[in-house]
Scaffold this motif. Structure first.
Motif, PDB file in Angstrom:
ATOM      1  N   PRO A  42       9.437   2.655  -4.162  1.00  0.00           N
ATOM      2  CA  PRO A  42       8.649   3.845  -3.790  1.00  0.00           C
ATOM      3  C   PRO A  42       7.799   4.401  -4.925  1.00  0.00           C
ATOM      4  CG  PRO A  42      10.879   4.033  -2.956  1.00  0.00           C
ATOM      5  CD  PRO A  42      10.866   2.821  -3.837  1.00  0.00           C
ATOM      6  N   ASP A  43       8.313   4.329  -6.145  1.00  0.00           N
ATOM      7  CA  ASP A  43       7.555   4.884  -7.278  1.00  0.00           C
ATOM      8  C   ASP A  43       6.335   4.026  -7.620  1.00  0.00           C
ATOM      9  OD1 ASP A  43       9.339   6.972  -7.532  1.00  0.00           O
ATOM     10  OD2 ASP A  43      10.622   5.865  -8.938  1.00  0.00           O
ATOM     11  N   GLN A  44       6.337   2.784  -7.155  1.00  0.00           N
ATOM     12  CA  GLN A  44       5.224   1.869  -7.426  1.00  0.00           C
ATOM     13  C   GLN A  44       4.319   1.688  -6.215  1.00  0.00           C
ATOM     14  OE1 GLN A  44       4.189   0.016 -10.219  1.00  0.00           O
ATOM     15  NE2 GLN A  44       5.452   1.490 -11.315  1.00  0.00           N
ATOM     16  N   PHE A  45       4.555   2.511  -5.219  1.00  0.00           N
ATOM     17  CA  PHE A  45       3.801   2.427  -3.963  1.00  0.00           C
ATOM     18  C   PHE A  45       2.915   3.673  -3.881  1.00  0.00           C
ATOM     19  CE2 PHE A  45       4.444   1.743   0.936  1.00  0.00           C
ATOM     20  CZ  PHE A  45       3.153   1.255   1.027  1.00  0.00           C
ATOM     21  N   GLY A  46       1.607   3.471  -3.732  1.00  0.00           N
ATOM     22  CA  GLY A  46       0.690   4.607  -3.730  1.00  0.00           C
ATOM     23  C   GLY A  46      -0.148   4.682  -2.472  1.00  0.00           C
ATOM     24  N   ILE A  47      -0.905   5.757  -2.358  1.00  0.00           N
ATOM     25  CA  ILE A  47      -1.814   5.911  -1.216  1.00  0.00           C
ATOM     26  C   ILE A  47      -3.030   6.734  -1.622  1.00  0.00           C
ATOM     27  CG2 ILE A  47      -0.432   7.882  -0.374  1.00  0.00           C
ATOM     28  CD1 ILE A  47      -1.385   7.072   2.486  1.00  0.00           C
ATOM     29  N   TYR A  48      -4.205   6.220  -1.318  1.00  0.00           N
ATOM     30  CA  TYR A  48      -5.450   6.978  -1.497  1.00  0.00           C
ATOM     31  C   TYR A  48      -6.182   6.994  -0.156  1.00  0.00           C
ATOM     32  CZ  TYR A  48      -4.804   6.907  -6.563  1.00  0.00           C
ATOM     33  OH  TYR A  48      -4.313   7.091  -7.826  1.00  0.00           O
ATOM     34  N   VAL A  49      -6.619   8.188   0.210  1.00  0.00           N
ATOM     35  CA  VAL A  49      -7.229   8.377   1.527  1.00  0.00           C
ATOM     36  C   VAL A  49      -8.602   9.029   1.364  1.00  0.00           C
ATOM     37  CG1 VAL A  49      -6.956   9.475   3.794  1.00  0.00           C
ATOM     38  CG2 VAL A  49      -4.931   8.746   2.511  1.00  0.00           C
ATOM     39  N   GLY A  50      -9.546   8.578   2.144  1.00  0.00           N
ATOM     40  CA  GLY A  50     -10.817   9.281   2.270  1.00  0.00           C
ATOM     41  C   GLY A  50     -10.781  10.090   3.556  1.00  0.00           C
ATOM     42  N   SER A  51     -11.021  11.373   3.432  1.00  0.00           N
ATOM     43  CA  SER A  51     -10.769  12.237   4.582  1.00  0.00           C
ATOM     44  C   SER A  51     -11.942  13.169   4.829  1.00  0.00           C
ATOM     45  CB  SER A  51      -9.503  13.048   4.289  1.00  0.00           C
ATOM     46  OG  SER A  51      -9.214  13.906   5.345  1.00  0.00           O
TER      47      SER A  51
ATOM     48  N   GLY B 126      -4.005  10.323  -3.699  1.00  0.00           N
ATOM     49  CA  GLY B 126      -5.131  11.250  -3.749  1.00  0.00           C
ATOM     50  C   GLY B 126      -5.841  11.257  -2.413  1.00  0.00           C
ATOM     51  N   ASN B 127      -6.510  12.366  -2.148  1.00  0.00           N
ATOM     52  CA  ASN B 127      -7.220  12.536  -0.889  1.00  0.00           C
ATOM     53  C   ASN B 127      -8.665  12.888  -1.224  1.00  0.00           C
ATOM     54  OD1 ASN B 127      -7.209  12.935   2.068  1.00  0.00           O
ATOM     55  ND2 ASN B 127      -7.671  15.043   1.523  1.00  0.00           N
ATOM     56  N   PHE B 128      -9.568  11.947  -1.003  1.00  0.00           N
ATOM     57  CA  PHE B 128     -10.961  12.141  -1.422  1.00  0.00           C
ATOM     58  C   PHE B 128     -11.794  12.732  -0.293  1.00  0.00           C
ATOM     59  CE2 PHE B 128      -9.331   8.860  -4.259  1.00  0.00           C
ATOM     60  CZ  PHE B 128      -9.698   9.386  -5.480  1.00  0.00           C
ATOM     61  N   MET B 129     -12.729  13.585  -0.666  1.00  0.00           N
ATOM     62  CA  MET B 129     -13.541  14.323   0.300  1.00  0.00           C
ATOM     63  C   MET B 129     -15.023  14.035   0.077  1.00  0.00           C
ATOM     64  SD  MET B 129     -11.162  16.112   1.919  1.00  0.00           S
ATOM     65  CE  MET B 129     -12.200  17.222   2.830  1.00  0.00           C
ATOM     66  N   ASP B 130     -15.360  12.795  -0.165  1.00  0.00           N
ATOM     67  CA  ASP B 130     -16.722  12.439  -0.570  1.00  0.00           C
ATOM     68  C   ASP B 130     -17.572  11.932   0.592  1.00  0.00           C
ATOM     69  OD1 ASP B 130     -16.243  13.000  -3.377  1.00  0.00           O
ATOM     70  OD2 ASP B 130     -14.914  11.276  -3.298  1.00  0.00           O
ATOM     71  N   PHE B 131     -17.489  12.620   1.708  1.00  0.00           N
ATOM     72  CA  PHE B 131     -18.302  12.291   2.880  1.00  0.00           C
ATOM     73  C   PHE B 131     -18.162  10.791   3.213  1.00  0.00           C
ATOM     74  CE2 PHE B 131     -20.105  16.121   1.009  1.00  0.00           C
ATOM     75  CZ  PHE B 131     -20.255  16.949   2.094  1.00  0.00           C
ATOM     76  N   GLN B 132     -19.275  10.121   3.512  1.00  0.00           N
ATOM     77  CA  GLN B 132     -19.195   8.728   4.003  1.00  0.00           C
ATOM     78  C   GLN B 132     -18.619   7.760   2.968  1.00  0.00           C
ATOM     79  OE1 GLN B 132     -21.870  10.722   4.227  1.00  0.00           O
ATOM     80  NE2 GLN B 132     -22.990  10.418   6.135  1.00  0.00           N
TER      81      GLN B 132
ATOM     82  N   LEU C  34      -1.848   1.789  -0.416  1.00  0.00           N
ATOM     83  CA  LEU C  34      -2.566   1.889   0.866  1.00  0.00           C
ATOM     84  C   LEU C  34      -3.877   2.617   0.596  1.00  0.00           C
ATOM     85  CD1 LEU C  34      -0.081   3.089   3.635  1.00  0.00           C
ATOM     86  CD2 LEU C  34      -1.774   1.280   3.895  1.00  0.00           C
ATOM     87  N   VAL C  35      -4.983   2.011   0.954  1.00  0.00           N
ATOM     88  CA  VAL C  35      -6.276   2.670   0.750  1.00  0.00           C
ATOM     89  C   VAL C  35      -7.037   2.685   2.062  1.00  0.00           C
ATOM     90  CG1 VAL C  35      -6.391   2.022  -1.684  1.00  0.00           C
ATOM     91  CG2 VAL C  35      -7.457   0.544   0.005  1.00  0.00           C
ATOM     92  N   GLY C  36      -7.635   3.806   2.377  1.00  0.00           N
ATOM     93  CA  GLY C  36      -8.365   3.851   3.633  1.00  0.00           C
ATOM     94  C   GLY C  36      -9.061   5.161   3.870  1.00  0.00           C
ATOM     95  N   GLY C  37      -9.588   5.278   5.065  1.00  0.00           N
ATOM     96  CA  GLY C  37     -10.300   6.498   5.423  1.00  0.00           C
ATOM     97  C   GLY C  37     -10.119   6.799   6.892  1.00  0.00           C
ATOM     98  N   ALA C  38     -10.326   8.059   7.229  1.00  0.00           N
ATOM     99  CA  ALA C  38     -10.177   8.490   8.614  1.00  0.00           C
ATOM    100  C   ALA C  38     -11.275   9.472   8.967  1.00  0.00           C
ATOM    101  CB  ALA C  38      -8.813   9.130   8.827  1.00  0.00           C
ATOM    102  N   SER C  39     -11.814   9.293  10.148  1.00  0.00           N
ATOM    103  CA  SER C  39     -12.892  10.150  10.604  1.00  0.00           C
ATOM    104  C   SER C  39     -12.571  10.655  12.009  1.00  0.00           C
ATOM    105  CB  SER C  39     -14.185   9.335  10.634  1.00  0.00           C
ATOM    106  OG  SER C  39     -15.186  10.025  11.323  1.00  0.00           O
ATOM    107  N   GLY C  40     -12.711  11.945  12.205  1.00  0.00           N
ATOM    108  CA  GLY C  40     -12.391  12.518  13.505  1.00  0.00           C
ATOM    109  C   GLY C  40     -13.626  12.736  14.350  1.00  0.00           C
TER     110      GLY C  40
END
Lengths: 429, 419
Positions: A101-110, A175-181, A204-210
């Motif tokens: 778990p300590d070596q498992f990360g997540i970055y999201v574009g939101s 981290g949760n990035f808020m850099d538009f597209q 885990l790296v990705g993005g989500a758009s509502g």
């Protein structure tokens, strides 16, 4: 825990796409090959001549959620993001605890909070705004008796990150990035570096758009960014890179990749799908759609990769671009590739699936990267639906037909409203 | 990672204790409070009627805002002013190519006006006959999107390196500074404007924290309401403000003779992965963030003389953070002094990590530890040295700044004196 400089290789071991054409990557790509799309007219307009359209992810697979009750604790874009994150981890055969778990990360574009989802908060607020004046005393008096505290949790913009980290026991970098597209691409850049620099084994790296809200749409209409108007036919509206393009359509969507350090991935028996050769970032120094008709950020971003030797011109045959059919962005982006490669890109093709899936904003580069992974594993290049002609230059061919891909690198790019430009080089294993 | 090192060469602050760096810092060291009755809206019927607001603020004619004023909200105006002070302080502009300057920020959703909000959201019909093809600059949605501010800073000061915005609630700007530090270390830029801006002095955002019962209700005594680690704490005090730091590659800073506040030598970011609304009782996540930052700094535990704790004055946060601190520093001799400047500034949420990292850099510069005001009797871990109610001399060459975000993100920064 010590950071080391090393030759750590970053590979892709899982991917997901949640889109208007479904949530199975292969199935969605098939839809793109066959010219599929799925757009819906949004609400009402003041015109009888046509409307404004959006893309909605129907039949969201909430079966992957560990606890169905979480649906009530988040707005829809976070739910879509969470489903995509869980699907990517399942694709990589990651279960809770299978990675340290300590070596498992997540970055999201939101994207920003979907405030339209926040009833009954809105009802109270509307009661308290009378004649363009806010009755603060009434609001304060009625608040606790009328509004569930859950509304506060729903507004958190990092909910995809939060719920995914709990569900998968992710305790490392995040981290949760808020850099538009470009937010989702930014997330991928950070995940790559975290693994390269020894701060994570898997990210885990990705993005989500509502679904865009009415007031956001109005802004897009006023700016000419969104397609709209008389007798709009959504099936033929988005024309990425075409001379006759007339704007884009916003869509829901999400996509995640599982990035892993190669040795670690091999050790746990993961299925290695591709290698991330390198990433790069630069910015325009202004809002992308307000500045000049020329991009400096995207060519600089790509040139860095060429100069670093990460892009090898004899290996690179495909650019998966941002191309969304917008009046301003597509031509600037197209010209950027010519600038970056000094017009030496006749052997390359440029593609985009936004005519099928719509502009999935924060998730768009991640969707492109997921498709690129499959193309490197034998899938065909999807054609750019509705394409006619760039009307500019033939030195970079837009992929108008479904075609096999025989080279070993794909460049995925993103250029967002904030001016942030990102690029990823994916390579066949 | 490379041998590139990262230092701080400029700091700008707009806070409830002053509209510039030195005024704020002086008031912090003097133990003053920024709390008072809310002026931004009428809170007479609200469960909490006070906050730490910025006072007598004006952007000023000297700030080169150009055509970007309509992109700013209450919080990001503070941010632009803070950036102007930081950039003036560092004298960096004009000494680098634009592509060598990045921006990395932690920003909250803007304090949107309720009337504007209702006006926007109740419109069920779209007008598709608009003839104006330019972006509607005054649209509140753009003003209040967290990502807008970074681009405004980039445009005003011609920054064309990587720009980004992080939103992980209270950990936002701590993480933003950590990411700026890494970008410079890996050579993506030479300099980065980093920090945050936020404001809870607005009814919509304030109401959210009222609803979950996170705010202190000590309405009769606002200046004593923020009581980190004190046994009678009853919630945090909403704050607002901004802080921007100029982070710069050390050799570049030295070659140009820049004033250096301190060197960023370690950064840890973790997720607690426990519950969205709660911290793990054993402090895991926070412990790991601190351990990672200390390990990366290559300092010994006893080099760290001061920890600017997240210390919100909420029951669970303070208890768990104190436990985490006692676990990390159990073998330190002497143990660092732990203090929380939120006792004076209130909680700046997305900007908290930035203003507190700024205080850490100023603490290193002046070799002084600010007080935790209102701390009378602690019920938190007895093995933590919570310092005293007055400023004291900093022993040790380094300091640490912690941020703990709602939803589980944690960050920890280590800053040391740069000899």
């Amino acid at each position: 825990m010590r950071i080391t400089t090393s030759d750590r290789q970053v590979v892709v071991t899982g991917r997901s796409v949640v889109s208007t054409l479904g949530d199975d990557v292969t199935q969605v790509m098939e839809g793109c090959y066959h010219g599929g799309d799925n757009f819906t007219e949004l609400g009402s307009t003041n015109s009888s001549n046509g409307g404004v359209y959006v893309g909605i992810c129907n039949d969201l697979d909430i079966g992957v959620l560990p606890d169905k009750k979480v649906r009530k604790a988040m707005v829809r874009k976070d739910l879509i993001g969470l489903v995509a994150a869980l699907k990517a981890s399942a694709d990589a055969r990651i279960t809770k605890g299978s990675i340290n778990p300590d070596q498992f990360g997540i970055y999201v574009g939101s994207s920003s909070t979907q405030i339209g989802d926040l009833e009954p908060y809105h009802r109270l607020l509307r009661q308290c705004v009378v004649n363009s004046s806010f009755d603060s005393k009434l609001f304060g008096r009625e608040l606790s008796g009328n509004v569930n505290p859950l509304v506060m949790l729903q507004t958190l913009m990092n909910n995809t990150l939060c719920y995914a980290s709990v569900a998968l026991d992710i305790r490392g970098v995040n981290g949760n990035f808020m850099d538009f597209q470009s937010a989702g691409a930014r997330a991928a850049v950070e995940g790559f570096h975290a693994i390269k620099e020894g701060r994570a084994e898997a990210v885990l790296v990705g993005g989500a758009s509502g679904c865009p809200e009415t007031f956001q749409m109005q802004q897009g209409i006023d700016s000419g960014y969104l397609a709209h108007g008389e007798a709009l036919d959504p099936e033929s509206t988005i024309k990425p890179y075409s001379q006759s393009r007339c704007g884009t359509i916003l869509s829901e969507g999400a996509s995640f990749l599982v990035l892993e350090e190669q040795v670690s991935a091999i050790r746990r028996g993961a299925n290695i799908l591709a290698r991330v050769a390198d990433v790069s970032m630069a910015s325009e120094g202004d809002f992308a759609f307000l500045n000049s008709d020329k991009s400096t950020g995207l060519p600089r971003c790509i040139k860095r990769l060429i100069e670093a030797g990460s892009i090898e011109l004899d290996k690179l045959g495909l650019i998966f671009g941002h191309g969304n059919g917008s009046l301003h962005g597509d031509i600037v982006e197209y010209q950027s590739y010519l600038d970056a490669f000094d017009n030496q890109c006749k052997s390359m093709k440029l593609t985009s699936t936004k005519a099928n899936l719509g502009e999935t904003t924060e998730a768009s580069a991640n969707i492109a990267a997921a498709f690129a992974v499959d193309i490197l594993n034998g899938a065909d290049i999807p054609p750019v639906k509705n394409f006619d002609s760039t009307g500019v230059n033939e030195n970079l061919a837009v992929s108008a037909e479904r075609a096999p891909y025989e080279k070993s690198q794909i460049l995925v790019t993103s250029r967002g409203f904030s001016g942030l430009c990102c690029a990823l080089v994916l390579e066949k294993i | 990672m490379s041998e590139r090192r990262v230092c701080i060469t400029g700091i700008g602050i707009v806070s409830p204790l002053g509209n510039d760096r030195e005024t704020t810092w002086g008031n912090i060291l003097d133990g003053k409070s920024g709390a008072g009755s809310i002026t931004a809206f009428d809170a007479e019927t609200w469960p909490t009627k006070f906050a730490c607001e910025v006072k007598d603020f004006s952007l000023g004619d000297e700030v080169p805002i150009g055509g970007y004023a309509s992109y700013l909200n209450r919080a990001t105006k503070y941010g632009v002013k803070a950036a102007y002070e930081a950039i003036s302080d560092s004298q960096i502009i004009g000494r680098l190519k634009p592509s060598d300057i990045g921006v990395s920020l932690g920003v909250g959703v803007g304090p949107i006006d309720p009337v504007e909000f209702v006006s926007m959201t109740e419109s069920a019909s779209l007008s598709i006959s608009a003839s104006d093809k330019k972006i509607s600059n005054s649209m509140p949605i753009l003003q209040n999107h967290p990502g807008t501010f970074a681009t405004v800073l980039a445009a005003i000061w011609n920054c064309r390196g990587p720009i980004s915005t992080i939103q992980t609630a209270c950990a936002s700007s701590g993480q933003a500074i950590g990411h700026a530090y890494r970008q410079i270390k890996r050579g993506e830029c030479i300099c980065c404007l980093s920090g945050g801006a936020d404001s809870l002095a607005a009814p919509l955002l304030f109401s959210g924290f009222c609803l979950i019962g996170a705010l202190s209700k000590r309405n009769s005594e606002p200046i004593t309401a923020s009581r980190p680690f004190d046994s009678s704490r009853d919630g945090f005090v909403a704050g607002e403000g901004a802080a921007i730091l100029v982070l710069e590659e050390l050799r570049h800073a030295r070659d140009r003779g820049a004033h250096i506040y301190g060197e960023v030598v370690g950064y840890g970011e973790t997720a607690s992965a426990y519950r969205i609304t709660d911290l793990p009782p054993d402090g895991r996540g926070i412990v790991e963030a601190m351990n990672f930052a200390i390990c990366e700094s290559e300092l010994s535990l006893s080099d760290i003389g001061y920890v600017n704790a997240h210390g919100t004055s909420t029951e669970v946060n303070d208890r768990v953070e104190a436990l985490a601190l006692s676990r990390v520093f159990s073998e330190a001799e002497p143990r660092p002094v732990v203090a929380s400047t939120k006792s004076q500034t209130g909680h700046l949420i997305s900007a908290a990590g930035a203003i507190e990292a700024s205080f850490c850099a100023l603490a290193v510069r002046d070799r002084v530890i600010p007080p935790t005001v209102n701390l009378e009797h602690t019920d938190c871990n007895e093995h933590v040295d919570f310092g005293v109610k007055r400023k004291q001399h900093l022993v040790g060459s380094a300091v640490m700044s912690n941020s703990i975000g709602f939803g589980g993100s944690n960050s920890s920064l280590v800053i040391r004196r740069c000899e």
